[in-house]
Design a protein around this motif. Structure first.
Motif, PDB file in Angstrom:
ATOM      1  N   VAL A  48       0.845  -1.204   0.000  1.00  0.00           N
ATOM      2  CA  VAL A  48       0.000   0.000   0.000  1.00  0.00           C
ATOM      3  C   VAL A  48       0.878   1.250   0.000  1.00  0.00           C
ATOM      4  N   GLY A  49       1.896   1.280   0.859  1.00  0.00           N
ATOM      5  CA  GLY A  49       2.783   2.443   0.944  1.00  0.00           C
ATOM      6  C   GLY A  49       3.490   2.715  -0.367  1.00  0.00           C
ATOM      7  N   ILE A  50       4.085   1.689  -0.950  1.00  0.00           N
ATOM      8  CA  ILE A  50       4.824   1.860  -2.210  1.00  0.00           C
ATOM      9  C   ILE A  50       3.863   2.255  -3.336  1.00  0.00           C
ATOM     10  N   ALA A  51       2.716   1.598  -3.384  1.00  0.00           N
ATOM     11  CA  ALA A  51       1.759   1.876  -4.469  1.00  0.00           C
ATOM     12  C   ALA A  51       1.235   3.304  -4.368  1.00  0.00           C
ATOM     13  N   ARG A  52       0.921   3.749  -3.159  1.00  0.00           N
ATOM     14  CA  ARG A  52       0.350   5.091  -3.020  1.00  0.00           C
ATOM     15  C   ARG A  52       1.404   6.166  -3.266  1.00  0.00           C
ATOM     16  N   ARG A  53       2.627   5.965  -2.748  1.00  0.00           N
ATOM     17  CA  ARG A  53       3.693   6.962  -2.969  1.00  0.00           C
ATOM     18  C   ARG A  53       4.037   7.116  -4.445  1.00  0.00           C
ATOM     19  N   ASN A  54       3.985   5.996  -5.183  1.00  0.00           N
ATOM     20  CA  ASN A  54       4.383   6.005  -6.598  1.00  0.00           C
ATOM     21  C   ASN A  54       3.196   6.107  -7.553  1.00  0.00           C
ATOM     22  N   ASN A  55       1.999   6.177  -6.986  1.00  0.00           N
ATOM     23  CA  ASN A  55       0.788   6.107  -7.808  1.00  0.00           C
ATOM     24  C   ASN A  55       0.863   4.895  -8.741  1.00  0.00           C
ATOM     25  N   ALA A  56       1.338   3.792  -8.201  1.00  0.00           N
ATOM     26  CA  ALA A  56       1.589   2.575  -8.986  1.00  0.00           C
ATOM     27  C   ALA A  56       0.326   1.737  -9.124  1.00  0.00           C
ATOM     28  N   LEU A  57       0.344   0.894 -10.129  1.00  0.00           N
ATOM     29  CA  LEU A  57      -0.752  -0.038 -10.359  1.00  0.00           C
ATOM     30  C   LEU A  57      -0.465  -1.339  -9.614  1.00  0.00           C
ATOM     31  N   VAL A  58      -1.403  -1.772  -8.790  1.00  0.00           N
ATOM     32  CA  VAL A  58      -1.255  -3.031  -8.062  1.00  0.00           C
ATOM     33  C   VAL A  58      -1.977  -4.133  -8.838  1.00  0.00           C
ATOM     34  N   VAL A  59      -1.230  -5.165  -9.204  1.00  0.00           N
ATOM     35  CA  VAL A  59      -1.805  -6.287  -9.954  1.00  0.00           C
ATOM     36  C   VAL A  59      -1.870  -7.495  -9.031  1.00  0.00           C
ATOM     37  N   ALA A  60      -3.055  -8.054  -8.895  1.00  0.00           N
ATOM     38  CA  ALA A  60      -3.237  -9.204  -7.997  1.00  0.00           C
ATOM     39  C   ALA A  60      -4.504  -9.946  -8.406  1.00  0.00           C
ATOM     40  N   ILE A  61      -4.707 -11.087  -7.789  1.00  0.00           N
ATOM     41  CA  ILE A  61      -5.938 -11.831  -8.064  1.00  0.00           C
ATOM     42  C   ILE A  61      -7.134 -10.991  -7.593  1.00  0.00           C
ATOM     43  N   HIS A  62      -8.276 -11.216  -8.224  1.00  0.00           N
ATOM     44  CA  HIS A  62      -9.440 -10.338  -8.083  1.00  0.00           C
ATOM     45  C   HIS A  62      -9.759  -9.931  -6.636  1.00  0.00           C
ATOM     46  N   GLU A  63      -9.827 -10.890  -5.734  1.00  0.00           N
ATOM     47  CA  GLU A  63     -10.232 -10.568  -4.354  1.00  0.00           C
ATOM     48  C   GLU A  63      -9.183  -9.711  -3.658  1.00  0.00           C
ATOM     49  N   LEU A  64      -7.912 -10.066  -3.825  1.00  0.00           N
ATOM     50  CA  LEU A  64      -6.840  -9.281  -3.199  1.00  0.00           C
ATOM     51  C   LEU A  64      -6.763  -7.899  -3.845  1.00  0.00           C
ATOM     52  N   ALA A  65      -6.972  -7.819  -5.155  1.00  0.00           N
ATOM     53  CA  ALA A  65      -6.968  -6.517  -5.837  1.00  0.00           C
ATOM     54  C   ALA A  65      -8.083  -5.634  -5.286  1.00  0.00           C
ATOM     55  N   THR A  66      -9.241  -6.224  -5.061  1.00  0.00           N
ATOM     56  CA  THR A  66     -10.365  -5.462  -4.514  1.00  0.00           C
ATOM     57  C   THR A  66     -10.018  -4.949  -3.118  1.00  0.00           C
ATOM     58  N   TYR A  67      -9.433  -5.814  -2.299  1.00  0.00           N
ATOM     59  CA  TYR A  67      -9.006  -5.406  -0.948  1.00  0.00           C
ATOM     60  C   TYR A  67      -8.012  -4.242  -1.039  1.00  0.00           C
ATOM     61  N   MET A  68      -7.059  -4.323  -1.970  1.00  0.00           N
ATOM     62  CA  MET A  68      -6.061  -3.254  -2.121  1.00  0.00           C
ATOM     63  C   MET A  68      -6.700  -1.963  -2.624  1.00  0.00           C
ATOM     64  N   SER A  69      -7.744  -2.072  -3.415  1.00  0.00           N
ATOM     65  CA  SER A  69      -8.442  -0.861  -3.874  1.00  0.00           C
ATOM     66  C   SER A  69      -9.110  -0.167  -2.679  1.00  0.00           C
ATOM     67  N   TRP A  70      -9.564  -0.957  -1.702  1.00  0.00           N
ATOM     68  CA  TRP A  70     -10.166  -0.375  -0.486  1.00  0.00           C
ATOM     69  C   TRP A  70      -9.121   0.359   0.355  1.00  0.00           C
ATOM     70  N   GLN A  71      -7.832   0.039   0.131  1.00  0.00           N
ATOM     71  CA  GLN A  71      -6.750   0.729   0.847  1.00  0.00           C
ATOM     72  C   GLN A  71      -6.250   1.940   0.046  1.00  0.00           C
ATOM     73  N   GLY A  72      -6.950   2.286  -1.021  1.00  0.00           N
ATOM     74  CA  GLY A  72      -6.596   3.489  -1.787  1.00  0.00           C
ATOM     75  C   GLY A  72      -5.622   3.262  -2.923  1.00  0.00           C
TER      76      GLY A  72
END
Ligand code: NI
Ligand code: MN
Length: 229
Positions: free
Chosen positions: A58-82
């Motif tokens: 979450v920290g790396i993705a948000r600082r870099n405005n990076a795209l997080v690629v993961a399986i559907h459920e985990l990706a959804t969870y990560m989207s809830w973390q911004g």
């Protein structure tokens, strides 16, 4: 391509100004030398939801405005973390612009344990990634045991480099990882998921030797070390 090992299962691939980091776990990793604030990447790949694979996602993705690629459920969870996310599933291929990533199976588990609530959040299946980039194919196997369909993956893809867990206990150990490397027909193997904690202590030089006896190049990197491909 620069191949950087940040310890445990965290690796970073960089080429032509583009970078992706896989399974970032630096905070709380006793062997890590890299700082999450110093990781610059446009893409974060997550093989599964265990904390030793997503701790700094979450920290790396948000600082870099990076795209997080993961399986559907985990990706959804990560989207809830911004996070910006790309959800996918096993067997699928996705473009992240500078590379294609293909999700392959892994035999493991993948829940998010919320200790204080005695709750375990279902986070989908664990996975591995085949990364097609710069004309090369790189496998990050995630956390997995040895399984016979690695032969199928090896038949269908020309794997230039494979990151394989060797720690045992939670994943395959070194002997099974040597067989995995043979079945995958990997040209080079970098061992991961070992020596982070006492229960997964392994002798990487012995693993490299076993690979060498089978004509496979093993490259054991210490946390913070890198190589080029
Ligand atoms: Ni795991
Ligand atoms: Mn793990």
């Amino acid at each position: 391509m620069k191949i950087e090992y940040h310890g445990h299962s965290c690796v970073q691939l960089t080429s032509g100004g583009n970078s992706m980091v896989i399974d970032p776990y630096l905070t709380g990793n006793p062997t890590a030398v890299s700082k999450p604030e110093n990781i610059h990447a446009q893409v974060v790949l997550l093989t599964h939801a265990h904390s030793d694979h997503i701790a700094d996602a979450v920290g790396i993705a948000r600082r870099n405005n990076a795209l997080v690629v993961a399986i559907h459920e985990l990706a959804t969870y990560m989207s809830w973390q911004g996070c910006n996310v790309l959800g996918m599933n096993i067997g699928g291929k996705a473009s992240v612009g500078f590379a294609d990533v293909r999700m392959v199976q892994a035999f493991h588990s993948s829940g998010i344990i919320v200790d204080d609530q005695k709750n375990i959040i279902y986070a989908g299946m664990p996975a591995g990634f085949l990364i097609h980039w710069d004309g090369m194919t790189i496998l990050h196997a995630g956390d997995t045991c040895l399984f016979s369909d690695m032969k199928l993956i090896g038949e269908r893809y020309n794997i230039d480099l494979a990151f394989l867990p060797i720690g045992d206990l939670f994943t395959m150990g070194p002997e099974d990882a040597v067989t995995a490397a043979e079945w995958l027909r990997a040209k080079r193997v970098v061992p991961i998921h070992y020596n982070t904690f006492p229960p997964i202590r392994q002798d990487a030089s012995h693993f490299v030797k076993m690979l060498g006896e089978r004509g496979i190049q093993g490259i054991a990197l210490k946390p913070g070390e890198s190589t080029t491909l």
